[in-house]
Design an enzyme around this catalytic site. Structure first.
Site, mmCIF file in Angstrom:
data_model
loop_
_atom_site.group_PDB
_atom_site.id
_atom_site.type_symbol
_atom_site.label_atom_id
_atom_site.label_comp_id
_atom_site.label_asym_id
_atom_site.label_seq_id
_atom_site.Cartn_x
_atom_site.Cartn_y
_atom_site.Cartn_z
ATOM 1 N N GLY A 278 55.952 13.542 -12.219
ATOM 2 C CA GLY A 278 55.290 12.859 -11.112
ATOM 3 C C GLY A 278 56.144 12.525 -9.917
ATOM 4 O O GLY A 278 55.650 11.941 -8.949
ATOM 5 N N GLU A 320 59.199 14.877 -17.611
ATOM 6 C CA GLU A 320 58.508 16.156 -17.426
ATOM 7 C C GLU A 320 58.307 16.500 -15.951
ATOM 8 O O GLU A 320 57.169 16.600 -15.487
ATOM 9 C CB GLU A 320 57.140 16.090 -18.116
ATOM 10 C CG GLU A 320 57.226 15.888 -19.607
ATOM 11 C CD GLU A 320 55.881 15.613 -20.256
ATOM 12 O OE1 GLU A 320 55.770 15.852 -21.464
ATOM 13 O OE2 GLU A 320 54.956 15.163 -19.567
ATOM 14 N N PRO A 321 59.383 16.679 -15.212
ATOM 15 C CA PRO A 321 59.185 17.024 -13.793
ATOM 16 C C PRO A 321 58.705 18.460 -13.628
ATOM 17 O O PRO A 321 59.198 19.368 -14.277
ATOM 18 C CB PRO A 321 60.608 16.878 -13.217
ATOM 19 C CG PRO A 321 61.512 17.169 -14.375
ATOM 20 C CD PRO A 321 60.791 16.674 -15.606
ATOM 21 N N GLY A 322 57.703 18.654 -12.785
ATOM 22 C CA GLY A 322 57.256 20.003 -12.454
ATOM 23 C C GLY A 322 57.520 20.235 -10.983
ATOM 24 O O GLY A 322 58.434 20.958 -10.572
ATOM 25 N N ARG A 323 56.736 19.520 -10.154
ATOM 26 C CA ARG A 323 56.838 19.654 -8.700
ATOM 27 C C ARG A 323 58.274 19.456 -8.196
ATOM 28 O O ARG A 323 58.733 20.207 -7.332
ATOM 29 C CB ARG A 323 55.939 18.599 -8.057
ATOM 30 C CG ARG A 323 55.789 18.739 -6.555
ATOM 31 C CD ARG A 323 55.145 17.485 -5.955
ATOM 32 N NE ARG A 323 54.025 16.983 -6.687
ATOM 33 C CZ ARG A 323 52.739 17.264 -6.430
ATOM 34 N NH1 ARG A 323 52.429 18.053 -5.423
ATOM 35 N NH2 ARG A 323 51.780 16.738 -7.172
ATOM 36 N N ARG A 360 45.730 22.926 -1.873
ATOM 37 C CA ARG A 360 46.128 21.513 -1.902
ATOM 38 C C ARG A 360 45.693 20.749 -0.654
ATOM 39 O O ARG A 360 45.364 19.572 -0.727
ATOM 40 C CB ARG A 360 47.637 21.382 -2.115
ATOM 41 C CG ARG A 360 48.099 21.977 -3.459
ATOM 42 C CD ARG A 360 49.507 21.550 -3.833
ATOM 43 N NE ARG A 360 49.592 20.132 -4.099
ATOM 44 C CZ ARG A 360 49.996 19.219 -3.257
ATOM 45 N NH1 ARG A 360 50.413 19.589 -2.069
ATOM 46 N NH2 ARG A 360 50.000 17.953 -3.579
ATOM 47 N N CYS A 391 35.700 31.775 4.157
ATOM 48 C CA CYS A 391 34.448 31.429 4.841
ATOM 49 C C CYS A 391 34.123 29.950 4.709
ATOM 50 O O CYS A 391 33.072 29.591 4.157
ATOM 51 C CB CYS A 391 33.332 32.289 4.272
ATOM 52 S SG CYS A 391 33.697 34.021 4.516
ATOM 53 N N TYR A 421 52.067 24.070 -7.684
ATOM 54 C CA TYR A 421 50.612 23.933 -7.588
ATOM 55 C C TYR A 421 49.992 24.748 -6.453
ATOM 56 O O TYR A 421 48.943 24.381 -5.945
ATOM 57 C CB TYR A 421 50.213 22.452 -7.480
ATOM 58 C CG TYR A 421 50.766 21.608 -8.612
ATOM 59 C CD1 TYR A 421 50.285 21.774 -9.908
ATOM 60 C CD2 TYR A 421 51.789 20.689 -8.406
ATOM 61 C CE1 TYR A 421 50.806 21.031 -10.967
ATOM 62 C CE2 TYR A 421 52.307 19.937 -9.452
ATOM 63 C CZ TYR A 421 51.807 20.115 -10.725
ATOM 64 O OH TYR A 421 52.323 19.385 -11.767
HETATM 65 N N1 LLP Z 1 53.452 15.777 -17.413
HETATM 66 C C1 LLP Z 1 52.117 15.673 -17.496
HETATM 67 C C2 LLP Z 1 51.517 15.179 -18.740
HETATM 68 C C3 LLP Z 1 51.318 16.032 -16.415
HETATM 69 O O1 LLP Z 1 50.007 15.932 -16.511
HETATM 70 C C4 LLP Z 1 51.929 16.516 -15.233
HETATM 71 C C5 LLP Z 1 51.118 16.904 -14.081
HETATM 72 C C6 LLP Z 1 53.321 16.611 -15.193
HETATM 73 C C7 LLP Z 1 54.053 16.218 -16.293
HETATM 74 C C8 LLP Z 1 54.053 17.129 -13.989
HETATM 75 O O2 LLP Z 1 53.859 16.361 -12.857
HETATM 76 P P1 LLP Z 1 54.739 16.673 -11.536
HETATM 77 O O3 LLP Z 1 56.176 16.337 -11.852
HETATM 78 O O4 LLP Z 1 54.582 18.107 -11.224
HETATM 79 O O5 LLP Z 1 54.155 15.791 -10.512
HETATM 80 N N2 LLP Z 1 47.610 19.807 -8.821
HETATM 81 C C9 LLP Z 1 48.145 18.550 -8.357
HETATM 82 C C10 LLP Z 1 49.109 17.946 -9.348
HETATM 83 C C11 LLP Z 1 48.489 17.754 -10.713
HETATM 84 C C12 LLP Z 1 49.495 17.233 -11.697
HETATM 85 C C13 LLP Z 1 48.964 17.339 -13.079
HETATM 86 N N3 LLP Z 1 49.855 16.879 -14.084
HETATM 87 C C14 LLP Z 1 48.822 18.782 -7.000
HETATM 88 O O6 LLP Z 1 48.796 19.893 -6.506
HETATM 89 O O7 LLP Z 1 49.337 17.844 -6.414
#
Ligand code: LLP
Length: 463
Positions: A278, A320-323, A360, A391, A421
């Site tokens: 997050g 759990e970093p993704g973004r 997004r 469209c 994303y």
């Molecule tokens: N762990 C869990 C359980 C999650 O549900 C998520 C994201 C993450 C980790 C990773 O979060 P991050 O570090 O990437 O913020 N599509 C949306 C974001 C949805 C996130 C869903 N869960 C966007 O484009 O902003």
């Protein structure tokens, strides 16, 4: 590709129209390192390059629109998270942000673990050689097939999200003659300061089991009685694109309080807590994200302090970093098409992609920046809205930004910070062909996810 001059769009009006923008930038050619990947730079000719390769050559070879990921930057960010959290903690990259086999290999090589949330993500991870015991399996509605696939492949943990799932996973594990390591996902009741659709720790939503009314304690009670489960910890994920650490601190405190309550009731000290992902990234120069070492320090201190106060052994922390890992490492390259100046409003710049490669902006009102990357320009900045070719009038890529007023069809523009994303949420709307992802490193570029073709579309259409 034409580079001919286009009649200048309107200068920004004296009273500007409503929008997200501040003043035009001092230098419209400047690339803010906060939003661009590490190796992105302007060369002497004014063209932008990544990994040592100019965007014109990249567009020539791979076409547009396309996502370019800076492999050096990805690896550096992954490593920074790994190093910041050290040996007493684990970093699970959240595959939903963007997953491909090359990404899995880079993560494996850099010592990260992986969070997956579907059978498709799990298959991708396993097929690229991620050891199953380094994978966490998530989801609020895992199917029986997915649970079976996860247990059979030996995933390190399944994160349980409901009472029904506690029973279902226990039953499947037992029928497979095994004991599955699990965590329970709790909702800690924090209002994260982010868009409503990506906030996940307030109680009125679909994820997790609430701490507040004793539901989470009851979930622990049930999980501890089931032979098919080995309960290893508690999980919390409060939302996404968050800058304020306060929410994570409250979450950590409440999760530790649950661990203490579990110890008091059952005499069991659960050995792990996961504080989710997050962490926010910079999409524009106005955003100021935290560095991984600051986050690791803040979380480590709060967990240690709370555990000392509760006389608990400090659990192993995971995140759990993704973004925060993949987001800043990529940009989307577009070719400029139609340019429509609307007097007194703004200039609409259409590109050859849109909401099919970046949903997004339409979905979350997300803000992005944009730059002319095939050349520099001394022309006056003009206020633009970068839109796609779909469209819908909501097909907006960048809501409000400044580009040089001599922008012309055929120019290349790029939107930074599209690593997370964007490709993972891309669609075939209007039968658009989803763009490729190209990894660039040290003067070499290679496709890691190829562009879709019309044959791909027709192969699915079997009617
Ligand atoms: N762990 C869990 C359980 C999650 O549900 C998520 C994201 C993450 C980790 C990773 O979060 P991050 O570090 O990437 O913020 N599509 C949306 C974001 C949805 C996130 C869903 N869960 C966007 O484009 O902003």
């Amino acid at each position: 590709m034409s580079r001919s001059a286009h009649p200048a769009g309107p200068r920004h009006a004296d009273v500007w129209p409503e929008g997200h923008y501040s003043a035009p930038p001092a230098d419209v050619n400047a690339l803010d390192p906060k939003v661009w990947a590490q190796t992105v730079t302007r060369t002497d000719t004014g063209e932008v390059s990544v990994g040592g390769i100019g965007v014109a050559a990249l567009a020539e070879e791979f076409g547009t629109p396309a996502y370019f990921v800076d492999e050096t930057d990805f690896r550096a960010r992954a490593r920074a998270w790994r190093t910041a959290f050290g040996h007493d903690a684990d970093v699970f990259y959240a595959g939903k942000a963007f997953l491909s086999r090359a990404i899995v290999r880079w993560l494996h090589e850099e010592g990260l673990n992986l969070d997956v949330c579907s059978g498709g993500e799990l298959t991708t991870a396993l097929s690229a050689g991620m050891p199953a015991d380094r994978i966490a399996f998530h989801g609020n509605n895992k199917s029986t097939d997915e649970i079976t696939q996860a247990i059979e492949s030996g995933v390190g943990r399944i994160v349980l999200d409901s009472f029904q799932e506690i029973v279902r996973v226990a039953h499947i594990a037992q029928s497979l003659g095994t004991r599955q390591r699990v965590q329970i996902r709790v909702t800690v009741g924090v209002e994260a300061h982010t868009h409503e659709f990506i906030a996940t720790a307030h109680e009125d939503q679909k994820f997790g089991i609430a701490l507040a009314d004793g539901q989470a304690a009851e979930a622990v009670r049930r999980a501890l009685t089931l032979d098919g489960l080995e309960l290893i910890g508690i999980h919390s994920h409060i939302g996404s694109q968050i800058f304020d650490m306060a929410g994570f601190e409250v979450a950590a405190r409440r999760v530790v309080a649950l661990l203490a309550a579990v110890r008091d009731e059952h005499g069991v000290e659960l050995p792990e807590i996961d504080l989710g992902g997050g962490l926010g990234i910079a999409y524009t120069s106005d955003d100021d994200p935290r560095e991984p070492h600051e986050i690791a320090k803040a979380l480590g201190e709060i967990v240690t302090r709370e555990c000392e106060a509760a006389r608990l052994r400090t659990p192993r922390i995971s995140v759990e970093p993704g973004r925060a890992i993949v987001g800043p490492t990529a940009f989307t390259l577009y070719e400029v098409g139609t340019i429509k100046p609307l007097e007194g409003l703004r200039t609409y710049v259409s590109v050859d992609g849109g909401m099919s490669d970046n949903i997004r902006t339409a979905l979350y009102d997300a803000e992005y920046s944009v730059a002319l990357v095939s050349r520099t320009s001394d022309a006056e900045p003009m206020l633009v809205r970068v839109v796609g070719k779909h469209c819908e009038s909501g097909d907006i890529v960048v809501k409000d930004a400044f580009l040089p007023s001599d922008l012309a069809p055929g120019d290349l523009i790029a939107v930074p910070a599209t690593g997370a994303y964007c490709r993972s949420m891309a669609s075939n709307y209007n039968h658009a062909l989803r763009p490729p992802v190209v990894a660039v490193r040290d003067g070499e570029a290679r496709v890691i996810v190829r562009r879709e073709t019309e044959e791909d579309l027709l192969r699915l259409d079997v009617g």
